[in-house]
Each structure stands twice: as C-alpha cells, then as structure tokens.
Design an enzyme around this catalytic site. Sequence first.
Site, short mmCIF file in Angstrom:
data_model
loop_
_atom_site.label_atom_id
_atom_site.label_comp_id
_atom_site.label_asym_id
_atom_site.label_seq_id
_atom_site.Cartn_x
_atom_site.Cartn_y
_atom_site.Cartn_z
CB SER A 141 -0.90 0.03 1.25
OG SER A 141 -1.62 1.25 1.33
CE1 TYR A 153 -4.28 -2.20 5.17
CE2 TYR A 153 -3.75 0.07 4.57
CZ TYR A 153 -4.00 -1.24 4.19
OH TYR A 153 -3.96 -1.59 2.87
#
Length: 236
Positions: A141, A153
């Site tokens: 990501s 995250y």
Amino acid sequence: MTDSHDSPVALITGGGSGIGAAVARRLLDAGHRVAVTGRGEARLRGFAEELGDPDGLLTFVGNAADYDDVRSAVDRTLKEFGRLDTVVANAGFATHDTVAEGDPAGWTEMVLTNVLGPALLIRASIDALKETRGRIVLVGSVAGFVHGPGNIYGATKWAVTGLAENTRRQVTEFGVGVTLIAPGRVETPFWDSYGSLPPGHLLTADQLADSIVWAVGQPDGVDVNTVVVRPIGQPN
C-alpha cells in the site's frame, strides 16, 4: 495456443472480490490457470459462478494467516494443475482506527493477515516457484511508504514493504522474482467497514489489476521490484 497443461498457474489469496478477483479475471483471460483463496465460501462460489465455472479456476476456502490452510491451497493447486508460476499475496484488511484511539480487539487479526499471511504464502510456495523460476507478488500500500497519524494498518503495510525486499534478497538467487505493488486508494470492499468511500478519485480494481498482470508478464530474467500506483489527484 498453449496447451492447457503447460499454461502458467497463479495462486491468489483473498481472490474472491476486489483486487484479487480482478487479477484472477485478467489472468484467466490471458490463458493462465488460477486458484483463489478466501474466507467466505459463498463469495468464492459466487465469483466462480459469475465467471461461468471455468475449468481453469480453483477456489479454496481458507485463512491466509493459517499455515495449514495456506499449505493446503498450494498443495491442492499443484495436485490439480501440476505447477505453480505466480503467487499473489492479496488478502488483507484495515481496522480503520488509530493507535491512540482505536479498539485493540481488531489489531491481532489485522497484523496476522496483513504481515504473517504473505510470509506464510512465500514459505509454502517457494519450492514450487523455484521449479518454474516464478514470481511472488505482494500487495502492499501507499500507506507502507507514507506515514499517517496513528495508522496501524499503515504499520502493517510498512512491514510488507520490508518483507518484499528482504524476500527478494534471498530468493533472487533461486531465479524467483519479487514484486511489491503498492496501491493508493482503490474502490473495493476494503472500505466497507470504513462506512463510506474516501473523498477524491479512486482507482478501480481492474485498473490496479492491469499493473499486477503487467508485472507478472515481464520477460524471463526481468524482475520488477516496486510499483506504486496512485489515482491522479491523490496527494499522499
């Protein structure tokens, strides 16, 4: 036309929806045989039915963070298709909270799925990938490159960024390629627990799948290592 027994084989975790499903569709269209895993049997069954239950598609219910499940998926893929050329560690999710204000109850599962899961897939598949001089694709990501306030995250995706390069340094001598695909905001079920889609332009899962399939399709001897894909307009 390549004989089906010689056509490349890919295994995708979290492949029943979103990015994983888009990659599976693209690879099937390109003549690959594809196995996908996911936790939801109904979702996997619906995905297979949507594609017309093609002979080149296998679906396995399993937890990407459970080594027995991952090993079973690899073994069953090899038994059915006879080889393994590409693995795509796509399974992952976000709790969409922060280290100072979030609910720790969800963090263990997120860390195990996002960080342990890709490592288990690599471990379970590396022997088969050595045979085919195949490729490992880790879906990271932008959050694994850009700090966000309290973003747990993001911390898991920073770990994936490190895992990709650490893995490459070991497996490149085996002739195995490693690609980290780091997407920005993508319109997928990832945002379901967030309550709404984030503001601004989002990539589609199909657009991101194009980048993954491009990396997988590089010529023998070429190793594309890090691909960061943002929608135009995403500032960070």
